[in-house]
Design a protein around this motif. Structure first.
Motif, PDB file in Angstrom:
ATOM      1  N   PRO A  93      19.211  27.884  30.739  1.00  0.00           N
ATOM      2  CA  PRO A  93      20.644  28.196  30.645  1.00  0.00           C
ATOM      3  C   PRO A  93      20.932  29.691  30.746  1.00  0.00           C
ATOM      4  O   PRO A  93      21.925  30.091  31.375  1.00  0.00           O
ATOM      5  CB  PRO A  93      21.037  27.640  29.269  1.00  0.00           C
ATOM      6  N   ALA A  94      20.071  30.525  30.158  1.00  0.00           N
ATOM      7  CA  ALA A  94      20.288  31.972  30.248  1.00  0.00           C
ATOM      8  C   ALA A  94      20.153  32.462  31.684  1.00  0.00           C
ATOM      9  O   ALA A  94      20.925  33.319  32.140  1.00  0.00           O
ATOM     10  CB  ALA A  94      19.296  32.702  29.340  1.00  0.00           C
TER      11      ALA A  94
ATOM     12  N   ARG B 179      12.014  26.736  25.712  1.00  0.00           N
ATOM     13  CA  ARG B 179      12.402  25.553  26.482  1.00  0.00           C
ATOM     14  C   ARG B 179      13.891  25.245  26.326  1.00  0.00           C
ATOM     15  O   ARG B 179      14.518  24.741  27.261  1.00  0.00           O
ATOM     16  CB  ARG B 179      11.560  24.363  26.043  1.00  0.00           C
ATOM     17  N   ARG B 180      14.452  25.566  25.205  1.00  0.00           N
ATOM     18  CA  ARG B 180      15.858  25.262  24.945  1.00  0.00           C
ATOM     19  C   ARG B 180      16.788  26.260  25.608  1.00  0.00           C
ATOM     20  O   ARG B 180      17.870  25.894  26.103  1.00  0.00           O
ATOM     21  CB  ARG B 180      16.113  25.251  23.435  1.00  0.00           C
ATOM     22  N   THR B 181      16.400  27.535  25.654  1.00  0.00           N
ATOM     23  CA  THR B 181      17.365  28.573  26.002  1.00  0.00           C
ATOM     24  C   THR B 181      17.136  29.254  27.356  1.00  0.00           C
ATOM     25  O   THR B 181      18.087  29.813  27.918  1.00  0.00           O
ATOM     26  CB  THR B 181      17.354  29.681  24.927  1.00  0.00           C
ATOM     27  N   LEU B 182      15.916  29.240  27.899  1.00  0.00           N
ATOM     28  CA  LEU B 182      15.639  30.103  29.043  1.00  0.00           C
ATOM     29  C   LEU B 182      16.439  29.706  30.277  1.00  0.00           C
ATOM     30  O   LEU B 182      17.108  30.550  30.894  1.00  0.00           O
ATOM     31  CB  LEU B 182      14.145  30.113  29.373  1.00  0.00           C
TER      32      LEU B 182
ATOM     33  N   ARG C  71      23.286  31.460  33.618  1.00  0.00           N
ATOM     34  CA  ARG C  71      24.413  32.337  33.287  1.00  0.00           C
ATOM     35  C   ARG C  71      24.272  33.677  34.018  1.00  0.00           C
ATOM     36  O   ARG C  71      25.267  34.239  34.497  1.00  0.00           O
ATOM     37  CB  ARG C  71      24.500  32.558  31.776  1.00  0.00           C
TER      38      ARG C  71
ATOM     39  N   ALA D 127      14.255  37.168  26.269  1.00  0.00           N
ATOM     40  CA  ALA D 127      14.092  35.771  25.870  1.00  0.00           C
ATOM     41  C   ALA D 127      12.663  35.280  26.038  1.00  0.00           C
ATOM     42  O   ALA D 127      12.289  34.270  25.445  1.00  0.00           O
ATOM     43  CB  ALA D 127      15.040  34.889  26.689  1.00  0.00           C
ATOM     44  N   TYR D 128      11.874  35.981  26.857  1.00  0.00           N
ATOM     45  CA  TYR D 128      10.526  35.461  27.133  1.00  0.00           C
ATOM     46  C   TYR D 128       9.431  36.513  27.147  1.00  0.00           C
ATOM     47  O   TYR D 128       8.245  36.185  27.025  1.00  0.00           O
ATOM     48  CB  TYR D 128      10.510  34.729  28.477  1.00  0.00           C
TER      49      TYR D 128
ATOM     50  N   GLU E 137      11.976  27.218  21.403  1.00  0.00           N
ATOM     51  CA  GLU E 137      13.175  28.003  21.684  1.00  0.00           C
ATOM     52  C   GLU E 137      13.235  28.401  23.156  1.00  0.00           C
ATOM     53  O   GLU E 137      14.311  28.386  23.774  1.00  0.00           O
ATOM     54  CB  GLU E 137      13.189  29.253  20.796  1.00  0.00           C
TER      55      GLU E 137
END
Length: 297
Positions: A279-280, A274-277, A283, A168-169, A272
């Motif tokens: 929460p991932a 900022r939106r997803t990291l 989880r 993701a990063y 993207e």
């Protein structure tokens, strides 16, 4: 367990795709408001103490993935260590299911970065100490036992789990570290760095340049008696931090400007991230167990 770290610049651990583009790294920079752990005393008079852990995330995950200051690298170290923990847990669980034991190896640990020295952390703890990560659970099977093919398979499973998390990063981060490397040629930073030997001489450290300092630090630490090594380490850390502050006073604003340009050039990927990291990461905490942690003075 605190794993000793040589004062030589350790390599930053990233994915294989980006590792070749990132050179050897070091540690340190001034901490400030909004950074993990705040700002420690600069007097050097406080008694030695272990670095602490914090679990506080930055308000903007960009600061964790694309650090521009040494203090921000504490978040980056925690992110990398979390990937190490995930890899270890997945591999160990897989091996346990197959009645195998993973070979002995270094536990997950915080790995410092160069290009962005964390001077406040070095001034307090020296080069050989960081915060403790919770020790991984011991395998119920003796290390190195079981089918070698099963052990290799489980190690591959662990690496794959960590790579899925880093996916993701890591590509964006790799490009950022390549950008940071270009700052080595900055004339203002080079002029500031030329003052390092004279400053270190005032601390009783006679070297010709930064590499000479690390060579001498290695010698002093390796020759010190075990009981004296922590004191020697802190003295070296304080001297280096003090003399590198004028250099970082030039480089840090330049890195912050570079990051603003980088964010603009990669706006879609940053949005993207900022939106997803986060929460991932949450989880992954729930799935694998370890808590995202960062070193703090």
């Amino acid at each position: 367990m605190i794993r000793p770290v040589s004062p030589r610049r350790p390599a930053f651990r990233v994915t294989a795709a980006t590792a070749a583009a990132i050179t050897a790294l070091l540690a340190g920079c001034s901490a400030g408001a909004g950074t993990p752990g705040g700002t420690p005393s600069r007097t050097g008079a406080e008694p030695p103490s272990a670095a602490r852990l914090t679990h506080v995330l930055p308000g903007d995950p960009v600061r964790m993935v694309l650090p521009a200051t040494g203090a921000e690298t504490r978040w980056t170290q925690g992110l990398d260590a979390f990937g190490q923990q995930v890899a270890h847990i997945v591999s160990a669980d897989c091996a346990s299911e197959r009645g195998a034991g993973l070979p002995d190896g270094p536990p997950p640990a915080f790995i410092r970065l160069s290009e962005l020295p964390d001077l406040d952390f070095l001034a307090r703890h020296g080069f050989s100490r960081s915060a403790d990560l919770p020790a991984p659970e011991a395998s119920p099977t003796a290390p190195g036992t079981g089918d070698p093919a099963a052990v290799r398979h489980c190690q591959d499973e662990g690496r794959a789990a960590a790579e899925r998390l880093r996916g993701a990063y890591a590509p964006l981060q790799g490009r950022w570290f390549r950008e940071l490397a270009s700052l080595r040629g900055d004339p203002a930073a080079a002029r500031a760095l030329r003052g390092l030997p004279g400053c270190l001489a005032g601390h009783g450290i006679e070297v010709g340049d930064e590499d000479g300092f690390f060579a001498l630090a290695d010698t002093r630490l390796n020759s010190a008696a075990p009981a004296e090594r922590p004191r020697v380490d802190r003295e070296l850390g304080r001297a280096y931090a003090s003399c590198m502050r004028p250099v970082e006073a030039v480089r840090e604003p330049a890195r912050l400007r570079m990051r603003e340009d980088f964010l603009a050039e990669h706006a879609d990927e940053v949005r993207e991230l900022r939106r997803t990291l986060v929460p991932a990461l949450r989880r992954a905490e729930e799935r694998y167990g370890p808590r995202l942690s960062f070193p703090a003075p």
